[in-house]
Scaffold this motif. Sequence first.
Motif, PDB file in Angstrom:
ATOM      1  N   ILE A 133      -1.422 -13.245  -0.006  1.00 31.04           N
ATOM      2  CA  ILE A 133      -2.526 -14.406  -0.460  1.00 31.04           C
ATOM      3  C   ILE A 133      -2.583 -14.323  -1.953  1.00 31.04           C
ATOM      4  O   ILE A 133      -2.221 -13.248  -2.488  1.00 31.04           O
ATOM      5  N   CYS A 134      -2.789 -15.491  -2.681  1.00 33.06           N
ATOM      6  CA  CYS A 134      -2.993 -15.341  -3.937  1.00 33.06           C
ATOM      7  C   CYS A 134      -4.448 -14.947  -4.403  1.00 33.06           C
ATOM      8  O   CYS A 134      -5.510 -15.362  -3.884  1.00 33.06           O
ATOM      9  N   ASP A 135      -4.597 -13.778  -5.132  1.00 33.42           N
ATOM     10  CA  ASP A 135      -5.757 -13.022  -5.845  1.00 33.42           C
ATOM     11  C   ASP A 135      -5.756 -13.258  -7.236  1.00 33.42           C
ATOM     12  O   ASP A 135      -5.043 -12.750  -7.861  1.00 33.42           O
ATOM     13  N   GLY A 136      -6.434 -14.493  -7.724  1.00 30.53           N
ATOM     14  CA  GLY A 136      -6.583 -14.724  -8.891  1.00 30.53           C
ATOM     15  C   GLY A 136      -5.151 -15.503  -9.222  1.00 30.53           C
ATOM     16  O   GLY A 136      -4.937 -16.384  -8.533  1.00 30.53           O
ATOM     17  N   PHE A 137      -4.365 -14.961  -9.994  1.00 27.46           N
ATOM     18  CA  PHE A 137      -2.827 -15.458 -10.258  1.00 27.46           C
ATOM     19  C   PHE A 137      -1.904 -14.648  -9.914  1.00 27.46           C
ATOM     20  O   PHE A 137      -0.682 -14.863  -9.932  1.00 27.46           O
ATOM     21  N   ARG A 138      -2.242 -13.409  -9.221  1.00 30.04           N
ATOM     22  CA  ARG A 138      -1.388 -12.401  -8.520  1.00 30.04           C
ATOM     23  C   ARG A 138      -1.023 -12.656  -6.951  1.00 30.04           C
ATOM     24  O   ARG A 138      -1.946 -13.245  -6.008  1.00 30.04           O
ATOM     25  N   CYS A 139       0.020 -12.508  -6.555  1.00 28.16           N
ATOM     26  CA  CYS A 139       0.419 -12.867  -5.261  1.00 28.16           C
ATOM     27  C   CYS A 139       0.235 -11.229  -4.539  1.00 28.16           C
ATOM     28  O   CYS A 139       1.032 -10.013  -5.097  1.00 28.16           O
ATOM     29  N   MET A 140      -0.700 -11.226  -3.725  1.00 29.28           N
ATOM     30  CA  MET A 140      -0.958  -9.794  -3.188  1.00 29.28           C
ATOM     31  C   MET A 140      -0.401  -9.717  -1.674  1.00 29.28           C
ATOM     32  O   MET A 140      -0.820 -10.860  -0.815  1.00 29.28           O
ATOM     33  N   CYS A 141       0.445  -8.940  -1.432  1.00 29.82           N
ATOM     34  CA  CYS A 141       1.043  -8.695   0.066  1.00 29.82           C
ATOM     35  C   CYS A 141      -0.082  -7.930   0.773  1.00 29.82           C
ATOM     36  O   CYS A 141      -0.800  -7.151   0.548  1.00 29.82           O
ATOM     37  N   ARG A 142      -0.180  -8.358   2.090  1.00 26.95           N
ATOM     38  CA  ARG A 142      -1.326  -7.645   3.204  1.00 26.95           C
ATOM     39  C   ARG A 142      -0.737  -7.264   4.325  1.00 26.95           C
ATOM     40  O   ARG A 142       0.298  -7.891   5.021  1.00 26.95           O
ATOM     41  N   ARG A 143      -1.563  -6.307   4.949  1.00 23.02           N
ATOM     42  CA  ARG A 143      -1.008  -5.865   6.313  1.00 23.02           C
ATOM     43  C   ARG A 143      -2.272  -5.519   6.808  1.00 23.02           C
ATOM     44  O   ARG A 143      -3.322  -5.015   6.011  1.00 23.02           O
ATOM     45  N   GLN A 144      -2.419  -5.062   8.337  1.00 23.59           N
ATOM     46  CA  GLN A 144      -3.726  -4.559   8.621  1.00 23.59           C
ATOM     47  C   GLN A 144      -3.435  -3.153   8.564  1.00 23.59           C
ATOM     48  O   GLN A 144      -2.402  -2.540   8.853  1.00 23.59           O
ATOM     49  N   CYS A 145      -4.544  -2.476   7.933  1.00 23.01           N
ATOM     50  CA  CYS A 145      -4.348  -0.955   7.873  1.00 23.01           C
ATOM     51  C   CYS A 145      -4.534  -0.162   9.357  1.00 23.01           C
ATOM     52  O   CYS A 145      -4.995  -0.747  10.223  1.00 23.01           O
TER      53      CYS A 145
END
Length: 74
Positions: free
Chosen positions: A62-74
Motif C-alpha cells: 500500500i501507499c503510505d504517504g508517498f512511500r510504497c510499503m510492502c505488507r505481510r501478516q505477522c
Amino acid sequence: MGSMKKSSVVLLVLLSLFLFSGNVVEVEGKWCEQPSGKFAGACFRNANCANVCATEGFPSGICDGFRCMCRRQC
C-alpha cells in the motif's frame, strides 16, 4: 393471493439475512510492513505498489504517504 405469498417469502428472507448477519465475526490480523526495496518514485496507486511488492515476495502493498510499503501478516 399469489403476490401476497411472494411478498411474505421475500420479507422472511430479508429478515433472516438481517438477523443472521450479526453473527459474522471478522478477525483482523496484524500486518507487518517494510518499505519496498524496488519501488521507484512517489507512490500514488496501491495497485502499482502491490505489484512491485509481489515481485519482492509480499502478498500486499500500500501507499503510505508517498512511500510504497510492502505488507505481510505477522
